[in-house]
Write a protein that holds these residues in place. Structure first.
Motif, PDB file in Angstrom:
ATOM      1  N   THR A 221      -3.569   5.826  -7.961  1.00  0.00           N
ATOM      2  CA  THR A 221      -4.395   6.293  -8.196  1.00  0.00           C
ATOM      3  C   THR A 221      -5.427   6.106  -6.714  1.00  0.00           C
ATOM      4  O   THR A 221      -4.891   5.208  -6.691  1.00  0.00           O
ATOM      5  CB  THR A 221      -5.161   6.468  -9.517  1.00  0.00           C
ATOM      6  OG1 THR A 221      -6.269   5.510  -9.341  1.00  0.00           O
ATOM      7  CG2 THR A 221      -4.720   6.977 -10.482  1.00  0.00           C
ATOM      8  N   VAL A 222      -6.080   7.395  -6.655  1.00  0.00           N
ATOM      9  CA  VAL A 222      -7.334   7.025  -4.923  1.00  0.00           C
ATOM     10  C   VAL A 222      -7.271   5.597  -4.812  1.00  0.00           C
ATOM     11  O   VAL A 222      -7.856   5.033  -4.513  1.00  0.00           O
ATOM     12  CB  VAL A 222      -8.416   8.078  -5.097  1.00  0.00           C
ATOM     13  CG1 VAL A 222      -9.121   8.276  -4.062  1.00  0.00           C
ATOM     14  CG2 VAL A 222      -7.084   9.788  -4.962  1.00  0.00           C
TER      15      VAL A 222
ATOM     16  N   THR B 196       0.640   4.382  -2.918  1.00  0.00           N
ATOM     17  CA  THR B 196      -0.119   5.342  -2.489  1.00  0.00           C
ATOM     18  C   THR B 196       1.322   6.522  -3.585  1.00  0.00           C
ATOM     19  O   THR B 196       1.199   7.649  -3.788  1.00  0.00           O
ATOM     20  CB  THR B 196       0.525   5.795  -1.166  1.00  0.00           C
ATOM     21  OG1 THR B 196       1.888   5.984  -0.668  1.00  0.00           O
ATOM     22  CG2 THR B 196      -0.112   5.802   0.317  1.00  0.00           C
ATOM     23  N   HIS B 197       2.138   5.818  -3.912  1.00  0.00           N
ATOM     24  CA  HIS B 197       3.116   6.774  -4.804  1.00  0.00           C
ATOM     25  C   HIS B 197       3.047   6.798  -5.998  1.00  0.00           C
ATOM     26  O   HIS B 197       2.505   7.112  -7.270  1.00  0.00           O
ATOM     27  CB  HIS B 197       4.763   6.365  -5.179  1.00  0.00           C
ATOM     28  CG  HIS B 197       5.516   7.364  -5.387  1.00  0.00           C
ATOM     29  ND1 HIS B 197       5.618   7.259  -7.175  1.00  0.00           N
ATOM     30  CD2 HIS B 197       6.978   8.135  -5.352  1.00  0.00           C
ATOM     31  CE1 HIS B 197       6.570   8.345  -7.355  1.00  0.00           C
ATOM     32  NE2 HIS B 197       7.299   8.483  -6.061  1.00  0.00           N
TER      33      HIS B 197
ATOM     34  N   LEU C 140      -7.052  -3.599   5.908  1.00  0.00           N
ATOM     35  CA  LEU C 140      -8.594  -3.145   7.054  1.00  0.00           C
ATOM     36  C   LEU C 140      -8.534  -4.607   7.710  1.00  0.00           C
ATOM     37  O   LEU C 140      -9.326  -4.775   8.502  1.00  0.00           O
ATOM     38  CB  LEU C 140      -8.933  -2.671   6.578  1.00  0.00           C
ATOM     39  CG  LEU C 140      -8.787  -1.031   6.226  1.00  0.00           C
ATOM     40  CD1 LEU C 140      -9.504  -0.149   6.073  1.00  0.00           C
ATOM     41  CD2 LEU C 140      -8.563  -0.552   7.713  1.00  0.00           C
TER      42      LEU C 140
ATOM     43  N   ILE D  14      -5.420   2.679  -4.426  1.00  0.00           N
ATOM     44  CA  ILE D  14      -4.712   2.780  -2.870  1.00  0.00           C
ATOM     45  C   ILE D  14      -6.167   2.594  -2.024  1.00  0.00           C
ATOM     46  O   ILE D  14      -5.752   1.519  -1.572  1.00  0.00           O
ATOM     47  CB  ILE D  14      -5.090   4.644  -2.379  1.00  0.00           C
ATOM     48  CG1 ILE D  14      -3.277   5.061  -3.914  1.00  0.00           C
ATOM     49  CG2 ILE D  14      -4.404   4.415  -1.008  1.00  0.00           C
ATOM     50  CD1 ILE D  14      -2.915   6.841  -3.319  1.00  0.00           C
ATOM     51  N   ARG D  15      -7.113   3.234  -2.059  1.00  0.00           N
ATOM     52  CA  ARG D  15      -8.593   2.936  -1.806  1.00  0.00           C
ATOM     53  C   ARG D  15      -8.672   1.101  -1.766  1.00  0.00           C
ATOM     54  O   ARG D  15      -8.810   0.067  -0.366  1.00  0.00           O
ATOM     55  CB  ARG D  15      -9.590   2.611  -2.098  1.00  0.00           C
ATOM     56  CG  ARG D  15     -10.519   3.839  -1.136  1.00  0.00           C
ATOM     57  CD  ARG D  15     -11.942   4.340  -2.237  1.00  0.00           C
ATOM     58  NE  ARG D  15     -11.407   5.705  -2.431  1.00  0.00           N
ATOM     59  CZ  ARG D  15     -12.179   6.648  -3.172  1.00  0.00           C
ATOM     60  NH1 ARG D  15     -12.821   6.294  -3.358  1.00  0.00           N
ATOM     61  NH2 ARG D  15     -12.178   7.360  -2.476  1.00  0.00           N
TER      62      ARG D  15
ATOM     63  N   ARG E  50       1.293  -1.304  -0.101  1.00  0.00           N
ATOM     64  CA  ARG E  50       0.179   0.193  -0.218  1.00  0.00           C
ATOM     65  C   ARG E  50       1.126   0.714  -0.084  1.00  0.00           C
ATOM     66  O   ARG E  50       0.930   2.193  -0.597  1.00  0.00           O
ATOM     67  CB  ARG E  50      -0.572   0.066   0.835  1.00  0.00           C
ATOM     68  CG  ARG E  50      -1.832   0.792   0.832  1.00  0.00           C
ATOM     69  CD  ARG E  50      -2.203   2.151   2.806  1.00  0.00           C
ATOM     70  NE  ARG E  50      -1.831   1.708   3.828  1.00  0.00           N
ATOM     71  CZ  ARG E  50      -2.706   1.687   4.358  1.00  0.00           C
ATOM     72  NH1 ARG E  50      -3.878   1.907   4.550  1.00  0.00           N
ATOM     73  NH2 ARG E  50      -2.002   1.025   5.965  1.00  0.00           N
ATOM     74  N   GLY E  51       2.134   0.967   1.015  1.00  0.00           N
ATOM     75  CA  GLY E  51       3.312   2.550   0.721  1.00  0.00           C
ATOM     76  C   GLY E  51       3.436   2.395  -0.887  1.00  0.00           C
ATOM     77  O   GLY E  51       3.110   3.968  -1.295  1.00  0.00           O
ATOM     78  N   ASN E  52       3.628   1.694  -1.930  1.00  0.00           N
ATOM     79  CA  ASN E  52       4.151   1.776  -3.005  1.00  0.00           C
ATOM     80  C   ASN E  52       3.196   2.505  -3.763  1.00  0.00           C
ATOM     81  O   ASN E  52       3.518   2.808  -4.450  1.00  0.00           O
ATOM     82  CB  ASN E  52       4.918   0.332  -3.368  1.00  0.00           C
ATOM     83  CG  ASN E  52       6.135  -0.077  -3.089  1.00  0.00           C
ATOM     84  OD1 ASN E  52       5.778  -0.697  -2.288  1.00  0.00           O
ATOM     85  ND2 ASN E  52       7.114   0.459  -2.739  1.00  0.00           N
TER      86      ASN E  52
ATOM     87  N   SER F   7      -6.251  -0.567   0.467  1.00  0.00           N
ATOM     88  CA  SER F   7      -6.779  -0.151   1.941  1.00  0.00           C
ATOM     89  C   SER F   7      -7.443  -0.547   2.849  1.00  0.00           C
ATOM     90  O   SER F   7      -7.347  -1.749   3.643  1.00  0.00           O
ATOM     91  CB  SER F   7      -6.543   1.490   2.446  1.00  0.00           C
ATOM     92  OG  SER F   7      -5.848   2.203   2.040  1.00  0.00           O
ATOM     93  N   GLU F   8      -8.341  -1.530   1.472  1.00  0.00           N
ATOM     94  CA  GLU F   8      -8.894  -2.343   1.883  1.00  0.00           C
ATOM     95  C   GLU F   8      -9.497  -4.217   2.448  1.00  0.00           C
ATOM     96  O   GLU F   8      -9.511  -4.477   3.154  1.00  0.00           O
ATOM     97  CB  GLU F   8     -10.183  -2.960   0.487  1.00  0.00           C
ATOM     98  CG  GLU F   8     -11.236  -1.504   0.542  1.00  0.00           C
ATOM     99  CD  GLU F   8     -12.607  -1.516   1.152  1.00  0.00           C
ATOM    100  OE1 GLU F   8     -12.853  -2.262   2.262  1.00  0.00           O
ATOM    101  OE2 GLU F   8     -13.415  -0.641   0.793  1.00  0.00           O
TER     102      GLU F   8
END
Lengths: 458, 303, 176
Positions: C107-108, C103-104, C119, C111-112, C99-101, C115-116
Motif C-alpha cells: 500500500t501507500v 508500487t504494484h 532517497l 511505498i513510502r 520499490r518498483g515492485n 522510497s525513504e
C-alpha cells in the motif's frame, strides 16, 4: 513580489484584462505574500519530497522513475464559472453517449459516413451491441482552455481511457498538506470520487456488490500511479492482463493464489484489450462482463469527428452547446484545404488519431523548417489532419523553486465526469490543470508539461 | 456489331464478372485485423457495376461506405484469433465500351476550379516538382491537353521498362525516373507527376485488366475541362479508348489513397501477402465470393 | 475454486498472479539490498576500528564482491559501484527495483517506506569518501530497511495472511 515578470500578451488567471487582481485570487495572493519566497521554496521542496515518497509518477520512460513535475500553487475557479463548465461538460457527455448509441445500434445521420467509418477507433464488430444500461461513456475527460471572463473553450474530448483523475486528487492532497495556508479564506467545493465510481460500477451490474477489477498495462505504464491509486481508493484489485482469463462459463476470471474468482466488471486502463486478455471482447459482446469505458467510445476521440459534436448536442438533446469549442477545419473540403494552406502559419494542425499532445502542431510556435515540412505533409496527406484556430488562452502564475521567482505559463484544464447506469452525470469540481513548459502552449504531461492543483472555490 | 452514330462509334456493352482473392499469413496469432477494401467496381460512363461483394475468412463485421472520391469502401474487422486471413471480392460489372470523341484544348486555357487543385499538387508518391524537367522533355513541346497526355504516356511507355522486383508500394515517381524501370503502379505514378507538372490534373486508378488475369492493374486519369476524367495507361500506351480491357475499382491521388487492401492488425508477430490473384470472366452468368476462393491454389479454406 | 466474494478481504489479501510475482521479486531485491548494505557495513566498521584507509576498504570489498559473483572491473571504485553505480547489484538499484515492485503490491505506506530507503542514496554528493562515511551511510540504509520490514510485519502479514514461504511455494508451483 507578484507584479514582476507578468507577460502582457495573454490573459493571466489572477488578473482582469485591465490588470487589476481578480477578487477570487486576492486571498491566495495575500497568503503567498505572507509566506514569502524563502518559506515557499522550503515548502516546495517539502511537497516535492512528499511526491517522491509516494511515488507520484508519470513515467515517460519505463526505466526512469520520474515524479510528476507539479507547481503546488493552486489554480482557482470561482463556483459560478464552474457552474457553466459543469453543465456544459454534462451536456456534451450526454450528447456523445446518445450519438455512440445511435452509431452502433441505430442509424446515425449526424457525422458523414466516410468520416465515421474511416475512423481508426470505430469498431464494426460492435454493431447492434448495447452496453449495460446503454452507457458507453462512463468516464469522460475533456480539455478546456480559459479565454478570460469565464469563457472556456473545448480543445478535445478523451473518451477511451482518459487519465488524470488521480493526479487531480493527489496534487490537491499534497498541496493542502504542505501548504495549508493557501486554503485560507476559501471554501473549496468537495467531491467524492470513490462513491461516484463505486456507485457507477454497481449501477452497471446485476448484482448489488459486484466484483470489479482495474486492468492495468503494467507498472511500467506511464499512468501506473493512477492505476494503483484508484485501485487502493476504490478497494478493487489491480490486475494485469495475465491475471485474467475467460472461464468455461464464458465469464472473466482472475487467477489468484487463494483460488480464482469471477469478475463482473473490468475498469480497463488498456487500449488493445485482446492483446492483454484474449477473449475479453467476446465476453463483453456476450454480456458476460461490463467494461468501463465501453468499447467503441474512441470513435468520438477522433479529432475530425470532434467537429460534429455541436450537431450531436442539437440533434439528440435539442439544445445549443453550452460550451463553445475551438473552431476547426475539415480538410476534406477543397476550399478549407486552400484556406488552411494559405493561413497555415497562424493555425494549429492536429492528426486525426493523435492523443496526449502527440500529433499537435501549433504552427506559430514552430520554426520555419518544421512549418514547411508540415505544410508539405498537409499537401500530400490532407486526410490525416484537421486544422484548428490558435487560441491565446490563459496563463497562470507558477513558482520557480530554484530562483524563488514567479513566472507565467500557459495552462489548460482537464475536467473529469462520470456517468452511471441511471444516466446521471457527476462532474468533479476542479479538474487537473496542466501547465506548459516555458514558451509553449502544449500542456500535455506526455509532452513534458507539469500539473497543478485546481480548486473550485466559493 | 458496330454502327455509325453521329461522330462516335457505339459498341455493345459487355457484362463481365470479376473475382479477386488474397491470402495473408502471420508469424503469430492475430487478435484483431482491421482492413479497408477498395475492391468494388466503380460507377462511371465507362462501366456500370451490378451487385458486388467482399468477404474475409475468418469472417469479420463489415461496413460499406463511399469515400470522399466516390470509391466504395468495405471495412472489415476480424476479431477472431487467426494466423491466416483470406480476403475475397467478386462482382458483376457492365463494361460500356465507351468511345467518346474528345476535342483537344489548349493547355493554358483550361480552368479546372478549386476541386481539381488536389490533383495538381504533390501527393505522397507523385510530386510534380520532382519530375519537372523530365516532364518538359516528355511533353515534347505539346501545347494542348491531348497532345501532352499522349506524349507523356508514350514517353513512359518507351522509356520506363516494365520490370518487377525493383520497386515497392512506397516507391515515388522521382525514384522511377531515376531507375527507369518499375511495374504498372510506378509507371502510373510517374505519369501522374508528369501530367501534374504540365498543369493537367491527374489521378491514380486501381483496377484490373480484363484480358490479362492474375493481378491488379494501375493506370491514370486526366481531367478534361468539358469531358471530365478520362483514362490513360502509360504501361500499355493507351489513351481514352480503352475498349473493354479495363475494370476500375477506385481512384485516388496516388496508390496510397486507393490500395485494394489496406489496414492494420494487432499481433506480436508480423505478416505478409502470401498469395493473390484476380480474374475476369466473360462467360459466366453469376459469381459469388466462393468462386473467388476457388482461385486459391489450395482451394477452400478449412472451416 | 473459492467463491468470488473472497476478495472482500481487502487490498492486502488479493493474491493475484501479478501481485504475487511482484511480492516475490520485491522480497528478493530487498534481500539483495540488505545483504550488500550489511557487507559494506561490516567491512567499513572493521576499517574504522583498525584505522585502515579507503584503498584498503575498497580492496576488501572488491574481494568480498567477487565471492558473491559480482566482478568489479576497477577495484578502487568498488564502494561507489556497490552503493549506487552497479546497474544490477548496487544497493541503489536493488532498492529502486524493489520499490518498483512495491508500487504494484501497495500500500501507500509500504511505498513510502521503500522510497525513504531509496532517497538515502539519491544524493550523489553524499557518496562516502572515508570508511566512516561508508559506515554511517550504510547504517542509515539499514535503518530505513528496518522501517520497511516493520511496515511489512505490522500491517501486512498479519495472522490470517499466508506466510512468505507458503506464498513462494504456491508461486513456484503455479509457474510449473
Amino acid at each position: 513580489m507578484l507584479t514582476r515578470d507578468i507577460s502582457k500578451t495573454s490573459l493571466n488567471e489572477h488578473l482582469h484584462s485591465d490588470g487589476t487582481t481578480r477578487s477570487v485570487y486576492q486571498p491566495l495572493i495575500d497568503s503567498l505574500n505572507g509566506l514569502g519566497a524563502p518559506e515557499l521554496q522550503q515548502r516546495w521542496r517539502q511537497a516535492n519530497a512528499s511526491a517522491a515518497l509516494d511515488a507520484f509518477t508519470f513515467m515517460l520512460d519505463p526505466r526512469e522513475f520520474r515524479t510528476v513535475p507539479t507547481d503546488w500553487l493552486p489554480r482557482l475557479v470561482p463556483a459560478d464559472e464552474w457552474e457553466t463548465i459543469s453543465r456544459g461538460v454534462a451536456q456534451r457527455l450526454k450528447a456523445i453517449n446518445h450519438f455512440l448509441s445511435d452509431l452502433y445500434c441505430g442509424d446515425q445521420q449526424v457525422v458523414p459516413q466516410d468520416v465515421m467509418y474511416s475512423c481508426q477507433y470505430y469498431n464494426p464488430e460492435l454493431q447492434d451491441h448495447r452496453p449495460a444500461a446503454d452507457v458507453f461513456v462512463h468516464i469522460y475527460g475533456i480539455d478546456l482552455v480559459h479565454m478570460g471572463d469565464g469563457r472556456y473553450v473545448i480543445l478535445e474530448d478523451n473518451l477511451r481511457i482518459p487519465s488524470g483523475i488521480a493526479y487531480q486528487m493527489k496534487t490537491t492532497e499534497i498541496g493542502l498538506d504542505v501548504l495549508p495556508e493557501l486554503a485560507g479564506g476559501y471554501d473549496i467545493v468537495p467531491y467524492d470520487i470513490r462513491s461516484a465510481y463505486l456507485d457507477m460500477f454497481a449501477s452497471l451490474c446485476d448484482t448489488d456488490s459486484p466484483v470489479c477489477v482495474l486492468l492495468t498495462d503494467s507498472k511500467f505504464g506511464s499512468a501506473f500511479f493512477e492505476h494503483r491509486y484508484l485501485s487502493e481508493l476504490l478497494g478493487i484489485p489491480l490486475v494485469e492482463g495475465s491475471d485474467l482469463y475467460i472461464g468455461h462459463n464464458g465469464r472473466v476470471w482472475v487467477r489468484s493464489l487463494d483460488g480464482d474468482f469471477e469478475v463482473d466488471l473490468v475498469y480497463r486502463r488498456v487500449e488493445d484489450l485482446e492483446l492483454f486478455v484474449p477473449g475479453l471482447t467476446q465476453a463483453y459482446l456476450d454480456h458476460k462482463v461490463a467494461l468501463v469505458n465501453a468499447l467503441g467510445t474512441g470513435a468520438c476521440d477522433d479529432k475530425l469527428v470532434f467537429l460534429w459534436v455541436p450537431d450531436m448536442i442539437k440533434a439528440y438533446l435539442g439544445e445549443d452547446a453550452i460550451l463553445e469549442q475551438a473552431h476547426s477545419y475539415d480538410l476534406r473540403s477543397p476550399a478549407n484545404r486552400q484556406y488552411v494552406l494559405q493561413n497555415l502559419d497562424t493555425l494549429v494542425l492536429k492528426t486525426r488519431q493523435g492523443y496526449g499532445g502527440l500529433g499537435v502542431f501549433i504552427m506559430p510556435d514552430l520554426d520555419k523548417g518544421y512549418r514547411s515540412r508540415l505544410s508539405q505533409q498537409l499537401i500530400e496527406q490532407p486526410q490525416v489532419f484537421i486544422a484548428q484556430e490558435t487560441l491565446d488562452f490563459s496563463q497562470h502564475l507558477v513558482f520557480d523553486e530554484s530562483s524563488g521567482e514567479f513566472e507565467e505559463r500557459h495552462v489548460d484544464l482537464r475536467v473529469f465526469a462520470v456517468q452511471n447506469g441511471r444516466g446521471e452525470v457527476t462532474v468533479f469540481p476542479g479538474g487537473l490543470t496542466r501547465v506548459s513548459e516555458a514558451n509553449s502552449r502544449v500542456t500535455n504531461n506526455s509532452s513534458g508539461g507539469s500539473c497543478k492543483p485546481s480548486w473550485v472555490v466559493r | 456489331m458496330q454502327t455509325e452514330l453521329g461522330g462516335s462509334i457505339a459498341f455493345e456493352p459487355v457484362a463481365v464478372h470479376y473475382a479477386y482473392v488474397a491470402r495473408y499469413s502471420y508469424s503469430d496469432i492475430v487478435v484483431q485485423n482491421d482492413n479497408f477494401l477498395r475492391l468494388t467496381a466503380y460507377a462511371d460512363t465507362y462501366q456500370t457495376p451490378g451487385s458486388c461483394g467482399v468477404a474475409t475468412f475468418p469472417q469479420g463485421r463489415q461496413v460499406e461506405y463511399p469515400d470522399r472520391l466516390g470509391n466504395t469502401v468495405h471495412r472489415v474487422r476480424v476479431t477472431v484469433p487467426h494466423q491466416e486471413l483470406i480476403i475475397a471480392a467478386a462482382g458483376k460489372v457492365c463494361l460500356n465500351h465507351h468511345t467518346p470523341v474528345v476535342p483537344d484544348v489548349p493547355l493554358n486555357s483550361a480552368d479546372y476550379g478549386l476541386d481539381a487543385q488536389e490533383f495538381l499538387s504533390a501527393s505522397r508518391l507523385a510530386d510534380p516538382e520532382s519530375v519537372r524537367n523530365a516532364a518538359l522533355e516528355a511533353a515534347a513541346g505539346a501545347t494542348t491537353l491531348l497532345y501532352t497526355v499522349d506524349n507523356v504516356v508514350q514517353w513512359i511507355y518507351t522509356n520506363i521498362r516494365y520490370e518487377r522486383g525493383h520497386t515497392s508500394v512506397n516507391t515515388a515517381a522521382a525514384d522511377v525516373l531515376v531507375s527507369r524501370r518499375g511495374v504498372c503502379q510506378d509507371q502510373a505514378h510517374l505519369g501522374l507527376a508528369m501530367l501534374r507538372s504540365r498543369g493537367i490534373p491527374a489521378r491514380y486508378v486501381s483496377g484490373l485488366l480484363t484480358r490479362q488475369p492474375g493481378e491488379t492493374h494501375a493506370w491514370v486519369e486526366f481531367l478534361h475541362p468539358q469531358f471530365g476524367w478520362l483514362p490513360a495507361d502509360p504501361t500499355r500506351g493507351v489513351v481514352i479508348h480503352i475498349g473493354t480491357d479495363y475494370l476500375k475499382f477506385g481512384v485516388g491521388r496516388d496508390y496510397s489513397e486507393v490500395p485494394p487492401v489496406s489496414g492494420s492488425f494487432v499481433s506480436r508477430g508480423g505478416g505478409h501477402l502470401d498469395f493473390t490473384t484476380a480474374r475476369v470472366f466473360f462467360d459466366r452468368d453469376n459469381i459469388s465470393v466462393d468462386d473467388a476462393l476457388e482461385l486459391l491454389p489450395s482451394g477452400h479454406p478449412s472451416p | 475454486m473459492v467463491e468470488p466474494r473472497s476478495i472482500a478481504f481487502g487490498p492486502d489479501r488479493w493474491l493475484t498472479d501479478s501481485r504475487v510475482y511482484n511480492l516475490v521479486w520485491m522480497g528478493r531485491w530487498l534481500e539483495r539490498a540488505d545483504n550488500t548494505a550489511r557487507v559494506i557495513n561490516s567491512f567499513a566498521r572493521l576499517a574504522v576500528e583498525n584505522g585502515s584507509d579507503m584503498a584498503t576498504l575498497q580492496q576488501s570489498l572488491s574481494n568480498a564482491a567477487a565471492i558473491r559473483g559480482v566482478s568489479i572491473e576497477e577495484p578502487p571504485r568498488t564502494l561507489g559501484m556497490l552503493i549506487k553505480e552497479h546497474p544490477v547489484s548496487s544497493i541503489y538499484h536493488s532498492l529502486a527495483t524493489a520499490r518498483g515492485n512495491a508500487t504494484h503490491v501497495g500500500t501507500v505506506e509500504l511505498i513510502r517506506a521503500m522510497s525513504e530507503a531509496v532517497l538515502t542514496l539519491e544524493d550523489d554528493g553524499a557518496m562516502p569518501q572515508t570508511p566512516l562515511g561508508a559506515l554511517l551511510l550504510t547504517n542509515q540504509v539499514l535503518e530505513r530497511l528496518s522501517a520497511v520490514y516493520r511496515v511489512i510485519d505490522d500491517n501486512w502479514f498479519h495472522q490470517e495472511a499466508l506466510s512468505e514461504e507458503e506464498i513462494y511455494r504456491r508461486f513456484v508451483q503455479q509457474q510449473q
